[in-house]
Write a protein that holds these residues in place. Structure first.
Motif, PDB file in Angstrom:
ATOM      1  N   ALA A   1       4.136   1.241   8.837  1.00  0.00           N
ATOM      2  CA  ALA A   1       3.581  -0.109   8.802  1.00  0.00           C
ATOM      3  C   ALA A   1       3.101  -0.455  10.209  1.00  0.00           C
ATOM      4  CB  ALA A   1       4.633  -1.122   8.340  1.00  0.00           C
TER       5      ALA A   1
ATOM      6  N   LEU B   1       0.235  -7.916   8.912  1.00  0.00           N
ATOM      7  CA  LEU B   1       0.831  -6.656   8.475  1.00  0.00           C
ATOM      8  C   LEU B   1      -0.286  -5.758   7.988  1.00  0.00           C
ATOM      9  CD1 LEU B   1       3.333  -4.934   7.648  1.00  0.00           C
ATOM     10  CD2 LEU B   1       3.252  -6.115   5.449  1.00  0.00           C
TER      11      LEU B   1
ATOM     12  N   MET C   1       0.827  -0.720   5.470  1.00  0.00           N
ATOM     13  CA  MET C   1       2.187  -0.594   4.932  1.00  0.00           C
ATOM     14  C   MET C   1       2.181   0.501   3.869  1.00  0.00           C
ATOM     15  SD  MET C   1       5.228  -2.039   4.836  1.00  0.00           S
ATOM     16  CE  MET C   1       6.547  -2.359   3.716  1.00  0.00           C
ATOM     17  N   TYR C   2       3.104   1.453   4.014  1.00  0.00           N
ATOM     18  CA  TYR C   2       3.153   2.579   3.074  1.00  0.00           C
ATOM     19  C   TYR C   2       4.553   3.162   3.022  1.00  0.00           C
ATOM     20  CZ  TYR C   2       2.354   7.254   1.150  1.00  0.00           C
ATOM     21  OH  TYR C   2       2.409   8.399   0.388  1.00  0.00           O
TER      22      TYR C   2
ATOM     23  N   LEU D   1       9.386  -3.486   5.759  1.00  0.00           N
ATOM     24  CA  LEU D   1       8.947  -4.873   5.761  1.00  0.00           C
ATOM     25  C   LEU D   1       9.914  -5.741   6.570  1.00  0.00           C
ATOM     26  CD1 LEU D   1       6.844  -6.905   4.820  1.00  0.00           C
ATOM     27  CD2 LEU D   1       8.187  -7.197   2.726  1.00  0.00           C
TER      28      LEU D   1
END
Length: 156
Positions: A67, A82, A85-86, A99
């Protein structure tokens, strides 16, 4: 889902080989989901003192997710964005851990809120963010008027 206790989250250079492996995997997944890799929305050179690129791995060193955090707009913005994100498929709990890490980093960098954009068709991502307290916000930049995108945010 229970918290992962074997996760190690590090701040790394987004141009590093490991980061690029995860970014490539994310781009391939997004291309399958919505026909756009999302590569044009992230510049690895965009690192600032108020952001970073975070990589998650397990205790054995396996790459599990990534991220990025950057200011939304001006460098002194009160809103962080953000990006990228993965979490690898079947890497349970990695997305939530990443997160939470990005939200903690955003608070440390003085952001009052965290915003993101994803594709409406990516229902799994939209549901994930909703589960973690993200709600629709006013679109910005290239997302204004983009019917395929949904902009979400959370007050920190």
């Amino acid at each position: 889902m229970a918290a992962r206790h074997d996760l190690i989250i590090l701040t790394v250079d987004a141009a590093s080989v490991e980061a690029q492996l995860l970014l490539d995997a994310l781009s391939e997944a997004l291309l399958r989901i919505n026909g756009d890799s999302g590569r044009s929305s992230f510049d690895v050179e965009a690192a600032t003192p108020r952001g970073g690129f975070y990589l998650a791995r397990d205790a054995a060193g396996e790459l599990l997710g990534c991220a990025a955090l950057r200011p939304l707009g001006e460098a002194d913005s009160a809103i962080g964005e953000l990006k990228r994100m993965y979490a690898r498929p079947r890497a349970g709990g990695v997305g939530a851990a990443l997160l939470a890490h990005v939200e903690a980093q955003a608070r440390q960098h003085g952001y009052q809120a965290l915003h993101l954009s994803t594709r409406v068709i990516n229902t799994r991502a939209v549901a994930f963010y909703a589960k973690h307290g993200y709600a629709p916000v006013i679109a910005w930049g290239k997302y204004v008027g983009a019917a395929q995108s949904v902009c979400l945010g959370k007050t920190l």
